[in-house]
Design a protein around this motif. Structure first.
Motif, PDB file in Angstrom:
ATOM      1  N   LEU A 557       0.823  -1.208   0.000  1.00  0.00           N
ATOM      2  CA  LEU A 557       0.000   0.000   0.000  1.00  0.00           C
ATOM      3  C   LEU A 557       0.858   1.260   0.000  1.00  0.00           C
ATOM      4  O   LEU A 557       0.560   2.239  -0.708  1.00  0.00           O
ATOM      5  CB  LEU A 557      -0.934  -0.007   1.217  1.00  0.00           C
ATOM      6  N   SER A 558       1.929   1.253   0.790  1.00  0.00           N
ATOM      7  CA  SER A 558       2.818   2.411   0.813  1.00  0.00           C
ATOM      8  C   SER A 558       3.515   2.594  -0.540  1.00  0.00           C
ATOM      9  O   SER A 558       3.678   3.727  -1.028  1.00  0.00           O
ATOM     10  CB  SER A 558       3.848   2.237   1.930  1.00  0.00           C
ATOM     11  N   PHE A 559       3.914   1.477  -1.153  1.00  0.00           N
ATOM     12  CA  PHE A 559       4.562   1.535  -2.471  1.00  0.00           C
ATOM     13  C   PHE A 559       3.604   2.122  -3.511  1.00  0.00           C
ATOM     14  O   PHE A 559       3.958   3.008  -4.299  1.00  0.00           O
ATOM     15  CB  PHE A 559       4.998   0.125  -2.869  1.00  0.00           C
ATOM     16  N   ALA A 560       2.342   1.655  -3.505  1.00  0.00           N
ATOM     17  CA  ALA A 560       1.375   2.159  -4.471  1.00  0.00           C
ATOM     18  C   ALA A 560       1.064   3.632  -4.226  1.00  0.00           C
ATOM     19  O   ALA A 560       0.927   4.419  -5.191  1.00  0.00           O
ATOM     20  CB  ALA A 560       0.084   1.330  -4.384  1.00  0.00           C
ATOM     21  N   ARG A 561       0.947   4.020  -2.976  1.00  0.00           N
ATOM     22  CA  ARG A 561       0.680   5.419  -2.667  1.00  0.00           C
ATOM     23  C   ARG A 561       1.859   6.296  -3.119  1.00  0.00           C
ATOM     24  O   ARG A 561       1.672   7.433  -3.588  1.00  0.00           O
ATOM     25  CB  ARG A 561       0.428   5.562  -1.168  1.00  0.00           C
ATOM     26  N   ALA A 600       1.222   3.046 -10.501  1.00  0.00           N
ATOM     27  CA  ALA A 600       0.544   2.661  -9.259  1.00  0.00           C
ATOM     28  C   ALA A 600      -0.385   1.479  -9.491  1.00  0.00           C
ATOM     29  O   ALA A 600      -0.470   0.553  -8.666  1.00  0.00           O
ATOM     30  CB  ALA A 600      -0.243   3.846  -8.703  1.00  0.00           C
ATOM     31  N   ARG A 601      -1.103   1.459 -10.659  1.00  0.00           N
ATOM     32  CA  ARG A 601      -1.995   0.342 -10.955  1.00  0.00           C
ATOM     33  C   ARG A 601      -1.201  -0.955 -11.106  1.00  0.00           C
ATOM     34  O   ARG A 601      -1.638  -2.027 -10.663  1.00  0.00           O
ATOM     35  CB  ARG A 601      -2.785   0.645 -12.216  1.00  0.00           C
ATOM     36  N   ALA A 602      -0.028  -0.846 -11.716  1.00  0.00           N
ATOM     37  CA  ALA A 602       0.813  -2.033 -11.855  1.00  0.00           C
ATOM     38  C   ALA A 602       1.245  -2.563 -10.489  1.00  0.00           C
ATOM     39  O   ALA A 602       1.319  -3.771 -10.265  1.00  0.00           O
ATOM     40  CB  ALA A 602       2.033  -1.700 -12.720  1.00  0.00           C
ATOM     41  N   VAL A 603       1.520  -1.648  -9.559  1.00  0.00           N
ATOM     42  CA  VAL A 603       1.887  -2.078  -8.194  1.00  0.00           C
ATOM     43  C   VAL A 603       0.715  -2.798  -7.530  1.00  0.00           C
ATOM     44  O   VAL A 603       0.886  -3.837  -6.870  1.00  0.00           O
ATOM     45  CB  VAL A 603       2.334  -0.869  -7.363  1.00  0.00           C
ATOM     46  N   TYR A 604      -0.502  -2.267  -7.707  1.00  0.00           N
ATOM     47  CA  TYR A 604      -1.679  -2.924  -7.121  1.00  0.00           C
ATOM     48  C   TYR A 604      -1.868  -4.323  -7.702  1.00  0.00           C
ATOM     49  O   TYR A 604      -2.198  -5.269  -6.986  1.00  0.00           O
ATOM     50  CB  TYR A 604      -2.927  -2.074  -7.364  1.00  0.00           C
ATOM     51  N   VAL A 605      -1.661  -4.460  -9.031  1.00  0.00           N
ATOM     52  CA  VAL A 605      -1.812  -5.775  -9.671  1.00  0.00           C
ATOM     53  C   VAL A 605      -0.784  -6.750  -9.112  1.00  0.00           C
ATOM     54  O   VAL A 605      -1.095  -7.905  -8.773  1.00  0.00           O
ATOM     55  CB  VAL A 605      -1.694  -5.636 -11.198  1.00  0.00           C
ATOM     56  N   ARG A 606       0.459  -6.304  -9.034  1.00  0.00           N
ATOM     57  CA  ARG A 606       1.507  -7.165  -8.471  1.00  0.00           C
ATOM     58  C   ARG A 606       1.196  -7.543  -7.023  1.00  0.00           C
ATOM     59  O   ARG A 606       1.388  -8.686  -6.609  1.00  0.00           O
ATOM     60  CB  ARG A 606       2.858  -6.438  -8.528  1.00  0.00           C
ATOM     61  N   ALA A 607       0.721  -6.558  -6.264  1.00  0.00           N
ATOM     62  CA  ALA A 607       0.438  -6.822  -4.852  1.00  0.00           C
ATOM     63  C   ALA A 607      -0.656  -7.867  -4.692  1.00  0.00           C
ATOM     64  O   ALA A 607      -0.539  -8.804  -3.887  1.00  0.00           O
ATOM     65  CB  ALA A 607       0.037  -5.525  -4.152  1.00  0.00           C
ATOM     66  N   LEU A 608      -1.725  -7.749  -5.499  1.00  0.00           N
ATOM     67  CA  LEU A 608      -2.818  -8.714  -5.388  1.00  0.00           C
ATOM     68  C   LEU A 608      -2.360 -10.110  -5.795  1.00  0.00           C
ATOM     69  O   LEU A 608      -2.684 -11.112  -5.145  1.00  0.00           O
ATOM     70  CB  LEU A 608      -3.997  -8.250  -6.249  1.00  0.00           C
ATOM     71  N   ARG A 609      -1.586 -10.184  -6.880  1.00  0.00           N
ATOM     72  CA  ARG A 609      -1.087 -11.487  -7.328  1.00  0.00           C
ATOM     73  C   ARG A 609      -0.172 -12.104  -6.278  1.00  0.00           C
ATOM     74  O   ARG A 609      -0.247 -13.310  -5.995  1.00  0.00           O
ATOM     75  CB  ARG A 609      -0.359 -11.319  -8.658  1.00  0.00           C
ATOM     76  N   SER A 610       0.675 -11.257  -5.670  1.00  0.00           N
ATOM     77  CA  SER A 610       1.596 -11.781  -4.655  1.00  0.00           C
ATOM     78  C   SER A 610       0.849 -12.293  -3.426  1.00  0.00           C
ATOM     79  O   SER A 610       1.156 -13.368  -2.908  1.00  0.00           O
ATOM     80  CB  SER A 610       2.587 -10.681  -4.248  1.00  0.00           C
ATOM     81  N   LEU A 611      -0.135 -11.532  -2.979  1.00  0.00           N
ATOM     82  CA  LEU A 611      -0.883 -11.966  -1.800  1.00  0.00           C
ATOM     83  C   LEU A 611      -1.659 -13.246  -2.071  1.00  0.00           C
ATOM     84  O   LEU A 611      -1.731 -14.131  -1.214  1.00  0.00           O
ATOM     85  CB  LEU A 611      -1.837 -10.850  -1.347  1.00  0.00           C
ATOM     86  N   ARG A 612      -2.277 -13.360  -3.255  1.00  0.00           N
ATOM     87  CA  ARG A 612      -3.086 -14.544  -3.533  1.00  0.00           C
ATOM     88  C   ARG A 612      -2.233 -15.775  -3.774  1.00  0.00           C
ATOM     89  O   ARG A 612      -2.649 -16.897  -3.507  1.00  0.00           O
ATOM     90  CB  ARG A 612      -3.982 -14.301  -4.750  1.00  0.00           C
ATOM     91  N   GLU A 613      -0.995 -15.573  -4.292  1.00  0.00           N
ATOM     92  CA  GLU A 613      -0.146 -16.722  -4.585  1.00  0.00           C
ATOM     93  C   GLU A 613       0.693 -17.149  -3.382  1.00  0.00           C
ATOM     94  O   GLU A 613       0.790 -18.334  -3.080  1.00  0.00           O
ATOM     95  CB  GLU A 613       0.768 -16.391  -5.772  1.00  0.00           C
ATOM     96  N   THR A 614       1.299 -16.161  -2.713  1.00  0.00           N
ATOM     97  CA  THR A 614       2.201 -16.506  -1.602  1.00  0.00           C
ATOM     98  C   THR A 614       1.486 -16.626  -0.259  1.00  0.00           C
ATOM     99  O   THR A 614       1.951 -17.338   0.627  1.00  0.00           O
ATOM    100  CB  THR A 614       3.310 -15.443  -1.490  1.00  0.00           C
ATOM    101  N   GLN A 615       0.374 -15.889  -0.105  1.00  0.00           N
ATOM    102  CA  GLN A 615      -0.363 -15.926   1.172  1.00  0.00           C
ATOM    103  C   GLN A 615      -1.852 -16.130   0.897  1.00  0.00           C
ATOM    104  O   GLN A 615      -2.653 -15.204   1.037  1.00  0.00           O
ATOM    105  CB  GLN A 615      -0.153 -14.620   1.950  1.00  0.00           C
ATOM    106  N   PRO A 616      -2.249 -17.313   0.478  1.00  0.00           N
ATOM    107  CA  PRO A 616      -3.674 -17.522   0.157  1.00  0.00           C
ATOM    108  C   PRO A 616      -4.586 -17.397   1.369  1.00  0.00           C
ATOM    109  O   PRO A 616      -5.772 -17.140   1.216  1.00  0.00           O
ATOM    110  CB  PRO A 616      -3.698 -18.953  -0.411  1.00  0.00           C
ATOM    111  N   GLY A 617      -4.046 -17.562   2.563  1.00  0.00           N
ATOM    112  CA  GLY A 617      -4.887 -17.441   3.756  1.00  0.00           C
ATOM    113  C   GLY A 617      -5.093 -16.009   4.221  1.00  0.00           C
ATOM    114  O   GLY A 617      -5.959 -15.748   5.065  1.00  0.00           O
ATOM    115  N   ALA A 618      -4.307 -15.073   3.679  1.00  0.00           N
ATOM    116  CA  ALA A 618      -4.423 -13.670   4.095  1.00  0.00           C
ATOM    117  C   ALA A 618      -5.514 -12.984   3.290  1.00  0.00           C
ATOM    118  O   ALA A 618      -5.253 -12.083   2.466  1.00  0.00           O
ATOM    119  CB  ALA A 618      -3.081 -12.965   3.941  1.00  0.00           C
ATOM    120  N   LYS A 619      -6.756 -13.393   3.523  1.00  0.00           N
ATOM    121  CA  LYS A 619      -7.865 -12.843   2.752  1.00  0.00           C
ATOM    122  C   LYS A 619      -8.229 -11.438   3.208  1.00  0.00           C
ATOM    123  O   LYS A 619      -8.604 -10.587   2.391  1.00  0.00           O
ATOM    124  CB  LYS A 619      -9.069 -13.767   2.864  1.00  0.00           C
TER     125      LYS A 619
END
Length: 713
Positions: A557-561, A600-619
């Motif tokens: 979030l800080s990176f995207a901001r 910033a949109r690219a950062v959000y896309v990367r962030a969502l992909r990273s969270l869903r792939e590396t931390q699937p439980g962090a919903k």
């Protein structure tokens, strides 16, 4: 026998005709006799105006019958419960009195006394009946019998004497008092006798009563009352003799606060101030201080009225000094008492006595080498040194006090940074910087602490010696390399000096440390530094390096901001500067709105992909990221409306659905404890693994269509 000449029709016995019941079924509501009586009683109780009917007696025979019936009722009651309910006898006798049959009333009272002659209300009501109906001799007889049988009940004596006084039989009342005094009553009884004699101006007889009083009850209260009596009658000499006789006859029993206050007050009222002062001093010397609080207050008040200021202060100080000495003798390790004692002596102004108390206080070492025992004790040394410097104006002696305290503390176990700093500040105030540096250097060598380093660095900064500050920071970081606060302060120092390369090198060394106590604050400081320098690319690289270490959602979030905001706005200090920076136009193509939005949109896309792939439980974190992404897209008002809506819809399509699920609950022992409900997030890519959600969605749509069709006309 039938009447002669009567016909058969006239002589036959006729029975009433039976009533024919048409409906023989039971009634819906059955009413019993008990219910009728109960309802009648309730109606009578609810009616506030209900009064029992009056019985009017108009015939002597009817009166005699009424009296006979009432006496029979009372006799039955006394026979059944007369020994347990004593009120029955009083009601019986009162009724006989109302009938003016006093002989029977006396008989009832006598019968009641035979049952319980120790019941006081019987005697009181019996005698009051005789007095009320003016049977004086009978009443006197009742009182005489009562005080003979119950001589320890004062109320009977008071009532007996009151009756004699009301009859103006003073001699008889005096005889009753004499009889009573033979039983040696309490103080109140004796004072009643004295007041009785004084009402008839028999002062000599009252003095005789007091003489008997103090002989039978030799107490402080009796002697004080005797002396006040003499003083009130103008006999000052006799009153003083009473106090003197009390001290001789009672001995130690007379050494009470009450007695000496009364004696001194008498002398004060007699204008004998020296006598009163001597009595107060004698009392304070012989009575324990805990038992003479009021006496001391009276003495202070006396001195304020009749003494000088110095005498008053001496009394106050000596009294409190004695209290502190007693408390210290009981517990010499109670440092709070020592502080109060020292404060008293400082207010008195005797420097030598203050130093003596300080020396006595610091000589009481704590019982063990544990810091919790020394925390209160060390303030005695600090207060001692400050007194020598500020009040006594003796810096050399204050320096010796600090030196002795530092030698006394076991620095190999614990230390006190405050003590080192105060000793160094004393040297600074004395313009001895070398001595202050030696003290702080010794502190860092013997027992280094964060506070000591910070104080030493602050001192050198105030002097302006930057090279020493750098050396101290190096020593500080060698001693505690995991201290992020020290790294940040060191970097901030170099930044204020304009040393950008040094600042960047310090941050690089800091983030390379294997262990850090607050790494998030260190990275934030490094990133803020690069932003303040206007280095977007360096800042972006820092974010990428940080993401290699942690994939936390706040970092994303800080990176995207950061990517979505102008560098000038990020570096602004207040809101006004941020607004001005937002309105300014930058020449850098990377600072344009389109470029920042895409990055910033690219950062959000990367962030969502990273969270869903590396931390699937962090919903929850993923939902937080999507919410921030949606707010970002909604804030891009400079774009065409259709494109903005498409971007927002794209984010909304990625939003999960909130569903309620159940999961088993197990106890600490591993046993099944049932099921519990919880809320879960289902992302669009997870719908294939949950086919029942599709069925639920179709059912929901079908129900919605059905309800919509029913609403159509």
């Amino acid at each position: 026998m039938a009447e002669f000449g009567a016909t058969r029709h006239q002589t036959e016995e006729r029975l009433p005709k039976a009533t024919r019941v048409v409906n023989k079924a039971p009634a819906d509501r059955q009413i019993t006799a008990e219910q009728i009586l109960r309802e009648a009683k309730e109606i009578r109780l609810e009616d506030d105006n209900f009064k029992p009917p009056k019985q009017i007696i108009t015939d002597p025979n009817e009166l005699a019958e009424y009296r006979l019936r009432k006496r029979k009722e009372f006799e039955d009651m006394t026979r059944r419960v007369g020994r347990f309910s004593l009120q029955i006898w009083a009601k019986y006798a009162t009724w006989e009195e109302q009938q003016k049959d006093f002989r029977r009333a006396r008989s009832v009272w006598e019968r009641a006394l035979d049952i319980n002659h120790r019941h006081l209300p019987f005697w009181l009501k019996y005698a009051e009946m005789e007095m009320r109906n003016r049977f004086i001799n009978h009443a006197r007889n009742v009182w005489d019998r009562a005080v003979t049988l119950l001589p320890r009940i004062d109320q009977l004596w008071y009532k007996y004497i009151h009756m004699e006084e009301m009859l103006s039989n003073v001699a008889g009342a005096r005889q009753v008092f004499d009889r009573w005094m033979r039983f040696e009553p309490d103080h109140q009884g004796w004072m009643a006798y004295v007041k009785f004699e004084l009402r008839y101006e028999e002062v000599a007889r009252a003095r005789q009563v007091f003489e008997r009083y103090v002989q039978i009850l030799p107490s402080v209260k009796a002697w004080v009352r005797y002396a006040k009596f003499e003083f009130k009658n103008g006999e000052v000499t006799l009153a003083r003799q009473c106090y003197e006789r009390a001290t001789e006859e009672m001995g130690e029993d007379a050494q009470t606060e009450e007695f000496y206050i009364a004696f001194a007050t008498f002398e004060e009222m007699s204008k004998e101030h020296d006598r009163a002062r001597n009595i107060y001093k004698y009392a304070l010397d012989h009575i324990p201080k805990a038992q003479a609080v009021a006496l001391y207050q009276r003495f202070v008040t006396f001195e304020k009225q009749h003494g000088d200021r110095q005498g008053i202060e001496d009394v106050v100080v000596s009294k409190r000094r004695f209290q502190y000495e007693e408390a210290i003798s009981q517990n010499p390790l109670n440092y709070d008492t020592w502080f109060d004692y020292i404060k008293l002596e400082e207010e008195a102004g005797d420097v030598e006595r203050v130093r003596e108390v300080y020396e006595r206080a610091v000589s009481n070492l704590p019982p063990a080498n544990e810091k919790r025992y020394w925390q209160r004790y060390i303030y005695l040394w600090i207060k001692y040194a400050l007194y020598e410097e500020l009040e006594a104006d003796d810096s050399a002696r204050a320096r010796e006090v600090y030196r002795a305290a530092l030698k006394l503390v076991p620095h190999h176990v614990f230390t006190f940074s405050k003590l080192w700093m105060l000793a160094a500040k004393l040297e600074v105030r004395s313009k001895r910087l070398d001595a202050a540096r030696r003290i702080l250097g010794t502190a860092l060598g013997v027992a280094p602490k964060d506070k000591t380093f910070k104080s030493y660095i602050e001192l050198e900064l105030q002097i302006g010696n930057v090279d020493r500050c750098r050396i101290l920071y190096e020593k500080y970081l060698e001693w505690s390399p995991a201290n992020c606060h020290a790294w940040i302060k060191f970097a901030e120092l170099e930044k204020t000096l304009g040393e950008t390369a040094r600042t960047r090198s310090i941050y690089e060394l800091a983030i390379a440390q294997p262990v850090l106590d607050m790494p998030e604050s260190l990275w934030k400081g490094y990133i803020d530094f690069e932003i303040s320098e206007g280095e977007r690319q360096r800042t972006r690289v820092l974010y990428e390096r940080l993401l290699d270490r942690t994939k936390h959602v706040k970092v994303w979030l800080s990176f995207a901001r950061f990517e979505a905001t102008l560098l000038a706005a990020l570096a602004a200090q207040d809101e006004q500067e941020q607004q001005e920076a937002q309105q300014a136009v930058s020449d850098d193509p990377g600072e344009g709105q389109v470029a920042r939005c895409d990055t910033a949109r690219a950062v959000y896309v990367r962030a969502l992909r990273s969270l869903r792939e590396t931390q699937p439980g962090a919903k929850d974190e993923a939902v937080m990221l999507l919410e921030a992404w949606r707010e970002f897209e909604e804030a891009q008002t400079w774009r065409p409306k259709e494109e903005q809506q498409q971007s927002v819809q794209a984010v909304l399509n990625k939003m999960p659905k909130k569903v309620k699920r159940k999961r088993p609950v197990r106890t600490e022992e591993g046993l099944d404890a049932g099921m519990e409900e919880y809320w879960d997030w289902i992302f669009p890519e997870e719908t294939g693994s949950a086919p029942h959600l599709k069925l639920l969605e179709l059912a929901y749509k079908h129900k919605k269509q059905k309800l919509g069709g029913a609403d159509d006309p």
